[in-house]
Motif scaffolding. Sequence first.
Motif, PDB file in Angstrom:
ATOM      1  N   PRO A  28      33.750 -10.024 -17.676  1.00 31.36           N
ATOM      2  CA  PRO A  28      32.386 -10.558 -17.847  1.00 31.36           C
ATOM      3  C   PRO A  28      32.166 -11.889 -17.124  1.00 31.36           C
ATOM      4  CG  PRO A  28      33.198  -9.700 -19.931  1.00 31.36           C
ATOM      5  CD  PRO A  28      34.371  -9.683 -18.981  1.00 31.36           C
ATOM      6  N   TYR A  33      35.858 -14.950 -20.781  1.00 29.70           N
ATOM      7  CA  TYR A  33      36.158 -13.542 -21.113  1.00 29.70           C
ATOM      8  C   TYR A  33      37.025 -12.892 -20.034  1.00 29.70           C
ATOM      9  CZ  TYR A  33      31.978 -14.274 -24.073  1.00 29.70           C
ATOM     10  OH  TYR A  33      31.056 -14.757 -24.969  1.00 29.70           O
ATOM     11  N   ASP A  40      29.741  -4.247 -21.506  1.00 30.48           N
ATOM     12  CA  ASP A  40      29.588  -5.009 -20.257  1.00 30.48           C
ATOM     13  C   ASP A  40      29.905  -4.105 -19.070  1.00 30.48           C
ATOM     14  OD1 ASP A  40      30.358  -6.927 -22.466  1.00 30.48           O
ATOM     15  OD2 ASP A  40      29.924  -8.398 -20.905  1.00 30.48           O
ATOM     16  N   TYR A  85      41.722 -16.463 -24.213  1.00 35.13           N
ATOM     17  CA  TYR A  85      40.746 -15.873 -25.133  1.00 35.13           C
ATOM     18  C   TYR A  85      41.351 -15.689 -26.517  1.00 35.13           C
ATOM     19  CZ  TYR A  85      37.351 -12.656 -27.161  1.00 35.13           C
ATOM     20  OH  TYR A  85      36.426 -12.063 -27.981  1.00 35.13           O
ATOM     21  N   GLN A 105      31.925  -0.964 -29.590  1.00 35.61           N
ATOM     22  CA  GLN A 105      30.737  -1.708 -29.154  1.00 35.61           C
ATOM     23  C   GLN A 105      29.594  -0.730 -28.875  1.00 35.61           C
ATOM     24  OE1 GLN A 105      31.573  -4.383 -25.812  1.00 35.61           O
ATOM     25  NE2 GLN A 105      30.937  -6.123 -27.034  1.00 35.61           N
ATOM     26  N   ASP A 167      26.900 -10.934 -31.722  1.00 35.46           N
ATOM     27  CA  ASP A 167      27.917 -11.452 -32.643  1.00 35.46           C
ATOM     28  C   ASP A 167      27.434 -12.289 -33.834  1.00 35.46           C
ATOM     29  OD1 ASP A 167      29.179 -10.402 -30.454  1.00 35.46           O
ATOM     30  OD2 ASP A 167      30.492 -12.114 -30.098  1.00 35.46           O
ATOM     31  N   ARG A 200      27.653 -21.702 -29.539  1.00 36.43           N
ATOM     32  CA  ARG A 200      28.549 -20.607 -29.928  1.00 36.43           C
ATOM     33  C   ARG A 200      28.498 -20.399 -31.455  1.00 36.43           C
ATOM     34  NH1 ARG A 200      30.828 -17.021 -26.668  1.00 36.43           N
ATOM     35  NH2 ARG A 200      32.445 -16.820 -28.258  1.00 36.43           N
ATOM     36  N   TYR A 352      23.521 -18.785 -28.917  1.00 38.24           N
ATOM     37  CA  TYR A 352      24.084 -17.450 -28.702  1.00 38.24           C
ATOM     38  C   TYR A 352      23.090 -16.347 -29.070  1.00 38.24           C
ATOM     39  CZ  TYR A 352      28.653 -14.951 -28.241  1.00 38.24           C
ATOM     40  OH  TYR A 352      29.706 -14.176 -27.871  1.00 38.24           O
ATOM     41  N   PHE A 411      27.798 -14.821 -14.517  1.00 37.79           N
ATOM     42  CA  PHE A 411      28.041 -13.768 -15.502  1.00 37.79           C
ATOM     43  C   PHE A 411      27.750 -12.376 -14.950  1.00 37.79           C
ATOM     44  CE2 PHE A 411      28.507 -12.023 -19.681  1.00 37.79           C
ATOM     45  CZ  PHE A 411      29.334 -12.942 -20.305  1.00 37.79           C
ATOM     46  N   TRP A 413      27.310  -9.076 -16.180  1.00 41.54           N
ATOM     47  CA  TRP A 413      26.248  -8.130 -16.523  1.00 41.54           C
ATOM     48  C   TRP A 413      24.865  -8.706 -16.254  1.00 41.54           C
ATOM     49  CZ3 TRP A 413      26.837  -6.744 -22.494  1.00 41.54           C
ATOM     50  CH2 TRP A 413      26.585  -7.873 -23.276  1.00 41.54           C
TER      51      TRP A 413
HETATM   52  C1  2M8 Z   1      30.329 -11.624 -26.663  1.00 42.69           C
HETATM   53  O1  2M8 Z   1      31.277 -11.183 -27.628  1.00 42.69           O
HETATM   54  C2  2M8 Z   1      32.675 -11.543 -27.611  1.00 42.69           C
HETATM   55  C3  2M8 Z   1      33.362 -10.687 -28.668  1.00 42.69           C
HETATM   56  O2  2M8 Z   1      33.266  -9.343 -28.311  1.00 42.69           O
HETATM   57  C4  2M8 Z   1      32.981 -13.000 -27.896  1.00 42.69           C
HETATM   58  O3  2M8 Z   1      32.066 -13.811 -28.076  1.00 42.69           O
HETATM   59  O4  2M8 Z   1      34.161 -13.333 -27.916  1.00 42.69           O
HETATM   60  C5  2M8 Z   1      29.028 -10.835 -26.926  1.00 42.69           C
HETATM   61  O5  2M8 Z   1      27.945 -11.408 -26.241  1.00 42.69           O
HETATM   62  C6  2M8 Z   1      29.217  -9.375 -26.525  1.00 42.69           C
HETATM   63  O6  2M8 Z   1      28.009  -8.678 -26.629  1.00 42.69           O
HETATM   64  C7  2M8 Z   1      29.773  -9.247 -25.108  1.00 42.69           C
HETATM   65  O7  2M8 Z   1      30.088  -7.907 -24.843  1.00 42.69           O
HETATM   66  C8  2M8 Z   1      31.016 -10.126 -24.888  1.00 42.69           C
HETATM   67  C9  2M8 Z   1      31.448 -10.174 -23.417  1.00 42.69           C
HETATM   68  O8  2M8 Z   1      30.368 -10.503 -22.583  1.00 42.69           O
HETATM   69  O9  2M8 Z   1      30.772 -11.468 -25.328  1.00 42.69           O
END
Ligand code: 2M8
Length: 423
Positions: A28, A33, A40, A85, A105, A167, A200, A352, A411, A413
């Motif tokens: 992502p 991430y 994603d 992470y 998801q 989330d 966050r 968020y 980012f 997506w």
């Molecule tokens: C966010 O979620 C992750 C957990 O899955 C996180 O915050 O650690 C969310 O925005 C989720 O919708 C998205 O798929 C992920 C990666 O972009 O980040």
Amino acid sequence: MTVSATNDIIARAVEVLRENDQGAYTIPTKGLYPFQWNWDSCLTALGLAHYDEARAWTEMETLFAHQWPDGMVPHIVFHVWNDGYFPGPEVWRTGRPTATSGITQPAVAGFAARRLFDRANDKKLAAERARALLPKIDAWHRWFYENRDPKGEGLVAIIHPWESGRDNSIDWDEAFERVPTEGVEPYTRRDTLHADPAHRPTREQYDRYVWLVQHFRGLGWDNARLHDASPFQVVDPGFNAILIRAAADLADLAATLGETEIAAANRARAKKGLAAMERLWSEAHGQYLCLDRITGELIDSASVGGILPAFAAIPKPRAAAIAATVERLAGKARYVVPSHDPVDPRFDAKRYWRGPVWLVVNYMISDGLTAAGHGEVAQRITQSSLDLIRESGFAEYYDPLTGEPLGGGRFTWTAAMVIEFLR
Ligand code: 2M8
């Protein structure tokens, strides 16, 4: 927008996709991430197809290569080691050959596969790759209704907020109170090293996220047990609508490819799901609401999760009411669609999923509203999305009042959706 301005934005979006491309899957964003995320990846495949159709199919195939034997497709695949992470594989401990998380998801894969196929220039390649994916996506859909709809009501529940993809939505606040925090093993968050902690989820929410992971881990990640054993069971209208749309799309794709059984099964799932969605409609809110499966009550929270159902073939009056709701929101926020109604005192423009605009959600709502004949409202959503990109770059999410870029940068997506909006 001039042709050269459009081409320039697409070129910049492609750069973001290439930067995050790991060869057979895309992350992502760097830092925040570093693994493959389920929805994603499926939405990113649409952007990849713009310049490499074969690579787009590979994105989804890589995800489905890590499908569980019971049919679940995990929300994260930890392809490579990275300590940037939390929670990483050492917390999930799902025992998979390649480490994965143990929850799922939103099921956008069926929708993405059909769209890739419909748009393919190389129809032979598309037919071959889609045919191989069909039974896997079908197995995932079956898994949902078997494991997350034990009473056969036509609606599936999420058992962890991370499953929704939204989330820390206000939708979960009340039900989340039921999740204890005693016994949570000590941990260090990593997200707050990469993004502003004020944008966050809170520490308390993380404690509950982790408690649920530990609880499910203690049950051996046995999906036959997790739903009933979870103190958090919420029926999210957006999540269900995505699954319903994916089932309908998979049915069409299967029919085109002559897979009549898969077509019939998915057609039936979509039909039953659409009828069941009526239970979630709120006339007073002009949108759908979440249902707390444990109390049996609708949750009074006007989030974008209740607007997202426009993505499925909901009844015409429902789509019209949602279009009117988006217009009303446009009167309160400079950029639509905010992830929560700004009039609600719990709205938080920067935190968020409690207020900010997300382009993936915009894409699905605008796609559905266009199909339902609300092109003008859909156009407004597209315009907001493109304004945000021009003014603030390819951010993870944006303040709906000021347009400020928030969360991770560059980012994936977001870039993929921009390419889609400009097609
Ligand atoms: C966010 O979620 C992750 C957990 O899955 C996180 O915050 O650690 C969310 O925005 C989720 O919708 C998205 O798929 C992920 C990666 O972009 O980040």
